[in-house]
Design a protein around this motif. Structure first.
Motif, PDB file in Angstrom:
ATOM      1  N   LEU A  97      -2.729  -1.566  10.060  1.00 17.57           N
ATOM      2  CA  LEU A  97      -2.954  -0.150   9.757  1.00 17.57           C
ATOM      3  C   LEU A  97      -4.198   0.390  10.455  1.00 17.57           C
ATOM      4  N   THR A  98      -5.213  -0.434  10.595  1.00 16.25           N
ATOM      5  CA  THR A  98      -6.426   0.021  11.280  1.00 16.25           C
ATOM      6  C   THR A  98      -6.194   0.177  12.776  1.00 16.25           C
ATOM      7  N   SER A  99      -5.308  -0.613  13.344  1.00 14.69           N
ATOM      8  CA  SER A  99      -5.085  -0.595  14.793  1.00 14.69           C
ATOM      9  C   SER A  99      -4.171   0.528  15.249  1.00 14.69           C
ATOM     10  N   ILE A 100      -3.577   1.287  14.336  1.00  9.99           N
ATOM     11  CA  ILE A 100      -2.654   2.358  14.734  1.00  9.99           C
ATOM     12  C   ILE A 100      -3.384   3.418  15.559  1.00  9.99           C
ATOM     13  N   GLY A 101      -4.510   3.894  15.056  1.00  9.41           N
ATOM     14  CA  GLY A 101      -5.256   4.944  15.750  1.00  9.41           C
ATOM     15  C   GLY A 101      -5.748   4.538  17.128  1.00  9.41           C
ATOM     16  N   PRO A 102      -6.476   3.422  17.256  1.00 12.59           N
ATOM     17  CA  PRO A 102      -6.950   3.035  18.593  1.00 12.59           C
ATOM     18  C   PRO A 102      -5.836   2.695  19.563  1.00 12.59           C
ATOM     19  N   LEU A 129     -17.183  -2.645   7.826  1.00 10.78           N
ATOM     20  CA  LEU A 129     -17.869  -1.663   8.672  1.00 10.78           C
ATOM     21  C   LEU A 129     -17.133  -1.410   9.982  1.00 10.78           C
ATOM     22  N   MET A 130     -16.698  -2.480  10.638  1.00 12.99           N
ATOM     23  CA  MET A 130     -15.991  -2.282  11.897  1.00 12.99           C
ATOM     24  C   MET A 130     -14.652  -1.580  11.685  1.00 12.99           C
ATOM     25  N   ALA A 131     -13.964  -1.922  10.621  1.00 14.56           N
ATOM     26  CA  ALA A 131     -12.691  -1.257  10.326  1.00 14.56           C
ATOM     27  C   ALA A 131     -12.893   0.228  10.057  1.00 14.56           C
ATOM     28  N   GLU A 132     -13.919   0.565   9.273  1.00 15.61           N
ATOM     29  CA  GLU A 132     -14.193   1.981   8.990  1.00 15.61           C
ATOM     30  C   GLU A 132     -14.657   2.707  10.251  1.00 15.61           C
ATOM     31  N   GLY A 133     -15.414   2.020  11.102  1.00 14.94           N
ATOM     32  CA  GLY A 133     -15.823   2.642  12.350  1.00 14.94           C
ATOM     33  C   GLY A 133     -14.653   2.950  13.269  1.00 14.94           C
ATOM     34  N   ILE A 134     -13.693   2.033  13.322  1.00 15.44           N
ATOM     35  CA  ILE A 134     -12.489   2.275  14.130  1.00 15.44           C
ATOM     36  C   ILE A 134     -11.666   3.404  13.539  1.00 15.44           C
ATOM     37  N   MET A 135     -11.582   3.456  12.228  1.00 16.35           N
ATOM     38  CA  MET A 135     -10.782   4.480  11.558  1.00 16.35           C
ATOM     39  C   MET A 135     -11.409   5.870  11.624  1.00 16.35           C
ATOM     40  N   SER A 136     -12.680   5.960  11.964  1.00  9.33           N
ATOM     41  CA  SER A 136     -13.359   7.259  11.928  1.00  9.33           C
ATOM     42  C   SER A 136     -12.767   8.254  12.925  1.00  9.33           C
ATOM     43  N   HIS A 137     -12.260   7.764  14.061  1.00  4.88           N
ATOM     44  CA  HIS A 137     -11.654   8.656  15.065  1.00  4.88           C
ATOM     45  C   HIS A 137     -10.177   8.921  14.801  1.00  4.88           C
ATOM     46  N   PHE A 138      -9.599   8.259  13.828  1.00  2.28           N
ATOM     47  CA  PHE A 138      -8.174   8.412  13.547  1.00  2.28           C
ATOM     48  C   PHE A 138      -7.934   9.756  12.863  1.00  2.28           C
ATOM     49  N   SER A 139      -6.991  10.549  13.394  1.00  2.00           N
ATOM     50  CA  SER A 139      -6.729  11.885  12.844  1.00  2.00           C
ATOM     51  C   SER A 139      -6.167  11.838  11.434  1.00  2.00           C
ATOM     52  N   ALA A 142      -4.651   5.993  20.902  1.00  4.66           N
ATOM     53  CA  ALA A 142      -5.631   6.504  21.879  1.00  4.66           C
ATOM     54  C   ALA A 142      -5.557   5.725  23.191  1.00  4.66           C
ATOM     55  N   LEU A 143      -5.380   4.413  23.105  1.00  8.34           N
ATOM     56  CA  LEU A 143      -5.283   3.596  24.319  1.00  8.34           C
ATOM     57  C   LEU A 143      -4.035   3.943  25.113  1.00  8.34           C
ATOM     58  N   TYR A 144      -2.952   4.238  24.424  1.00  9.08           N
ATOM     59  CA  TYR A 144      -1.709   4.625  25.098  1.00  9.08           C
ATOM     60  C   TYR A 144      -1.906   5.924  25.884  1.00  9.08           C
ATOM     61  N   HIS A 145      -2.526   6.924  25.268  1.00 12.51           N
ATOM     62  CA  HIS A 145      -2.765   8.194  25.958  1.00 12.51           C
ATOM     63  C   HIS A 145      -3.739   8.020  27.113  1.00 12.51           C
ATOM     64  N   LYS A 146      -4.731   7.158  26.940  1.00 15.15           N
ATOM     65  CA  LYS A 146      -5.669   6.917  28.034  1.00 15.15           C
ATOM     66  C   LYS A 146      -4.965   6.257  29.225  1.00 15.15           C
ATOM     67  N   CYS A 147      -4.053   5.336  28.945  1.00 16.59           N
ATOM     68  CA  CYS A 147      -3.302   4.687  30.032  1.00 16.59           C
ATOM     69  C   CYS A 147      -2.445   5.700  30.783  1.00 16.59           C
ATOM     70  N   LYS A 169     -14.152   4.325  28.928  1.00 14.76           N
ATOM     71  CA  LYS A 169     -13.710   4.486  27.544  1.00 14.76           C
ATOM     72  C   LYS A 169     -12.426   3.708  27.273  1.00 14.76           C
ATOM     73  N   SER A 170     -11.555   3.640  28.257  1.00 16.71           N
ATOM     74  CA  SER A 170     -10.328   2.851  28.087  1.00 16.71           C
ATOM     75  C   SER A 170     -10.653   1.370  27.941  1.00 16.71           C
ATOM     76  N   PHE A 171     -11.577   0.891  28.741  1.00 13.56           N
ATOM     77  CA  PHE A 171     -11.992  -0.508  28.632  1.00 13.56           C
ATOM     78  C   PHE A 171     -12.638  -0.776  27.274  1.00 13.56           C
ATOM     79  N   HIS A 172     -13.487   0.140  26.820  1.00 12.85           N
ATOM     80  CA  HIS A 172     -14.120  -0.019  25.508  1.00 12.85           C
ATOM     81  C   HIS A 172     -13.077  -0.010  24.391  1.00 12.85           C
ATOM     82  N   ASN A 173     -12.103   0.854  24.518  1.00 13.15           N
ATOM     83  CA  ASN A 173     -11.036   0.916  23.520  1.00 13.15           C
ATOM     84  C   ASN A 173     -10.260  -0.397  23.466  1.00 13.15           C
TER      85      ASN A 173
END
Length: 319
Positions: free
Chosen positions: A298-303, A155-165, A306-311, A249-253
């Motif tokens: 593979l799951t951590s690629i998307g977040p 569930l957590m992996a799919e939740g993280i992947m949901s925002h991945f383009s 996003a964290l890089y762009h937020k920084c 949002k950056s902290f949450h990410n």
């Protein structure tokens, strides 16, 4: 009075008289045509002179405007030249953007490929662990292993992947729909993961000695913090006067990625425990470890993107 037949006969036989008459008519026509042509030439010359006069006056007016306004006419500004210039610019822009578009297409295909591989890894771990735990009965360690697997690995992996383009399951969804899927799966997964960890801690009397137990406890703490920060991030626009939405949002990410990474590393060490090692052979343990780590990467690629762009946005905002 002459006979009409005689006149017709003379007209037919006297070629000299007929030639003279034709010559007279031709001269008359030529003189009239010459008169008409001469008149047309004079009219054309008059019109041309008037047009040139108007053109000269327009040029003088244009030069006066140029002198006053400082405007200088550009060379090669005819319609044909402008069309050629636009065509050449469009062709040049197409040639310049072609490598970028091709590179972007290659990146998108790789992202979709990685997403498919990740879904296979997630599905394999979830299905096998569910089969193993349900076969032995959901009690004690089996219940703990099943809850943390469903909560963290699925569930957590799919939740993280949901925002991945590049996610093949949610890439065509709207932003709001992805957000709803994300916080729903994260809430369910985090709750199951924390519950599974608490069950094992209660069984052990909150004694933490092994690496698996320490990582599991750390994952539970980080997951709780991530869920709290996610709840605040969900209402970040309402709290923007109190808390910067970008920082929140950056902290949450950051905390979310850390919680997921620690949880899957804890599951990696969980394959070395007696519950798992007594039921499968060594080769299959190695396979499960590799699949779990591959799913983590593979799951951590998307977040991480996003964290890089937020920084970068934070640096630009506060610099």
């Amino acid at each position: 009075m002459e006979n009409p037949n005689t006149i017709i006969s003379s007209t037919r036989t006297d070629y000299g008289s007929t030639t003279h008459a034709n010559t007279f008519i031709s001269d008359t026509l030529n003189s009239d045509s010459l008169t008409i042509v001469t008149a047309a030439v004079k009219t054309t010359a008059s019109v041309s002179q008037r047009f040139s006069t108007r053109s000269t006056e327009s040029n003088r007016r244009g030069s006066r405007v140029s002198a006053v306004g400082g405007y200088q006419s550009l060379p090669n500004t005819s319609t044909g030249n402008l069309h050629n210039n636009r065509s050449s610019r469009h062709f040049k822009m197409s040639m310049d953007t072609m490598p970028n578009s091709e590179t972007r297409q290659i990146v998108q295909r790789l992202e979709f490929l990685f997403s498919v591989i990740n879904q296979i890894c997630i599905g394999f771990v979830t299905i096998f662990m569910s089969w193993l735990c349900l076969r032995t009965g959901l009690a004690g360690t089996a219940l703990h292993a099943w809850l943390v697997t469903i909560g963290y690995s699925f569930l957590m992996a799919e939740g993280i992947m949901s925002h991945f383009s590049g996610n093949v399951l949610t890439f065509n969804y709207k932003r709001t729909t992805k957000t709803t899927i994300h916080w729903t799966l994260q809430a369910l997964g985090g709750s199951l993961g924390v519950a599974g960890t608490l069950i094992k801690l209660i069984q052990k009397g909150f004694t933490i000695y092994s690496t698996h137990a320490k990582l599991g406890f750390a994952a539970m703490i980080l997951c709780a913090i991530s869920m709290c920060s996610g709840l605040i991030a969900l209402f970040s626009m309402r709290l923007k006067r109190t808390l910067n939405p970008l920082l929140n949002k950056s902290f949450h990410n950051l905390v979310g990625v850390a919680a997921f990474a620690v949880a899957l590393v804890a599951q990696y060490y969980g394959y070395q425990t007696g519950f798992f090692s007594r039921k499968v052979d060594t080769d299959f343990q190695i396979l499960m470890k590799v699949i779990t780590l591959l799913s983590l990467v593979l799951t951590s690629i998307g977040p991480l993107q996003a964290l890089y762009h937020k920084c970068i946005n934070i640096y630009r905002h506060f610099s």
